[in-house]
Design an enzyme around this catalytic site. Structure first.
Site, short mmCIF file in Angstrom:
data_model
loop_
_atom_site.label_atom_id
_atom_site.label_comp_id
_atom_site.label_asym_id
_atom_site.label_seq_id
_atom_site.Cartn_x
_atom_site.Cartn_y
_atom_site.Cartn_z
N LEU A 1 0.88 -1.17 0.00
CA LEU A 1 0.00 0.00 0.00
C LEU A 1 0.91 1.22 0.00
O LEU A 1 1.90 1.26 0.75
CB LEU A 1 -0.89 0.02 1.25
CG LEU A 1 -1.91 -1.12 1.39
CD1 LEU A 1 -2.70 -0.95 2.69
CD2 LEU A 1 -2.86 -1.16 0.20
N ASP A 2 0.61 2.21 -0.84
CA ASP A 2 1.48 3.37 -0.88
C ASP A 2 1.36 4.18 0.41
O ASP A 2 0.48 3.94 1.25
CB ASP A 2 1.21 4.22 -2.12
CG ASP A 2 -0.17 4.88 -2.11
OD1 ASP A 2 -0.50 5.59 -1.15
OD2 ASP A 2 -0.93 4.68 -3.08
N LYS A 3 2.24 5.13 0.57
CA LYS A 3 2.37 5.89 1.82
C LYS A 3 1.07 6.57 2.22
O LYS A 3 0.76 6.68 3.42
CB LYS A 3 3.48 6.93 1.64
CG LYS A 3 3.90 7.65 2.91
CD LYS A 3 5.11 8.53 2.62
CE LYS A 3 5.60 9.21 3.89
NZ LYS A 3 6.80 10.06 3.63
#
Length: 243
Positions: free
Chosen positions: A111-113
């Site tokens: 999952l991206d930041k």
């Protein structure tokens, strides 16, 4: 299937507790207890069974899960799914010694930041590849909050399976869109391309302002797991990933 066995010092070393020398010292000091008795000879081979953490103590604490662990984390905003990048990492919420485990614990996908929600981690490489394999079609469900109202054509476009993302040649597999409000939608995808959900909405002229993963396969993020908290999965929950 034959039950695996391991030397105590080798097992504890692979789980991040320390070197063989340190484990020998701990054993001689009475810090390793198996089935209620001190285990002073760390060269002894023992069966590595799922119930070992309930039978073994290290320095008065239950043994960590042996290799083959799977856990869910409610990923908070601002954390990165990386072992090496600067800033807050998802691994920071786990016990420090878990960073030294071999095989290493890795995220199952990323999952991206700026994305929150259900994140799975494991040291089981076979399971990791089964979950992320395109052949398995394991669904991932996201709730997206958008900058602009939906046009009303997105569900049909995504379901058709012909959308090509910028910079790519291969069309996306069909995806299901459920409209929750004019600026909020639930999207179910079976692929794991880079920033996929954000790029899908960008392709239809919108922008994702907030993104939250609710579910992987048949496993949902429980309401009582707060951001930054994690827990181990049961065998039934692991099986539900492929339901």
């Amino acid at each position: 299937m034959k039950t695996p066995t391991s030397r105590v010092d080798r097992l504890l070393g692979s789980m991040g507790y320390g070197s063989r020398t340190e484990m020998a010292r701990l054993g001689k000091a009475g810090g390793i207890v198996l089935d209620g008795a001190e285990l002073t000879d760390v060269s002894k081979r023992i069966a590595v069974t799922p119930d070992l953490p309930s039978r073994m103590e290290i320095d008065g604490q239950p043994l960590d899960p042996p290799p083959g662990l799977v856990l869910m984390l409610h990923k908070p905003l601002g954390m990165t799914c990386s072992h090496k990048e600067d800033g807050a990492l998802v691994y920071d919420v786990l016990p420090d010694r878990w960073r030294r485990r071999d095989p290493a614990i890795s995220t199952i996908g990323r999952l991206d930041k700026q994305t929150t929600g259900l994140l799975l981690l494991t040291d089981d490489g076979d399971l990791l590849h089964r979950v992320i394999s395109p052949k398995r079609h394991v669904a991932k469900v996201y709730r997206a909050t958008l900058a602009r109202p939906l046009a009303g054509t997105e569900a049909e476009l995504f379901a058709a399976g012909g959308l090509v993302l910028e910079g790519e040649d291969k069309p996306l597999a069909p995806a299901a869109l459920e409209v929750l409000s004019p600026v909020e939608a639930r999207l179910t995808v079976t692929e794991g391309r880079y920033h996929m959900v954000r790029r899908m909405f960008a392709a239809v002229g919108n922008h994702v302002e907030a993104l939250h993963r609710e579910r992987v396969g048949g496993l949902g993020l429980p309401d009582d797991l707060a951001p930054g908290e994690w827990r181990l999965l049961t065998p039934d929950e692991i099986d539900s990933l492929f339901a």
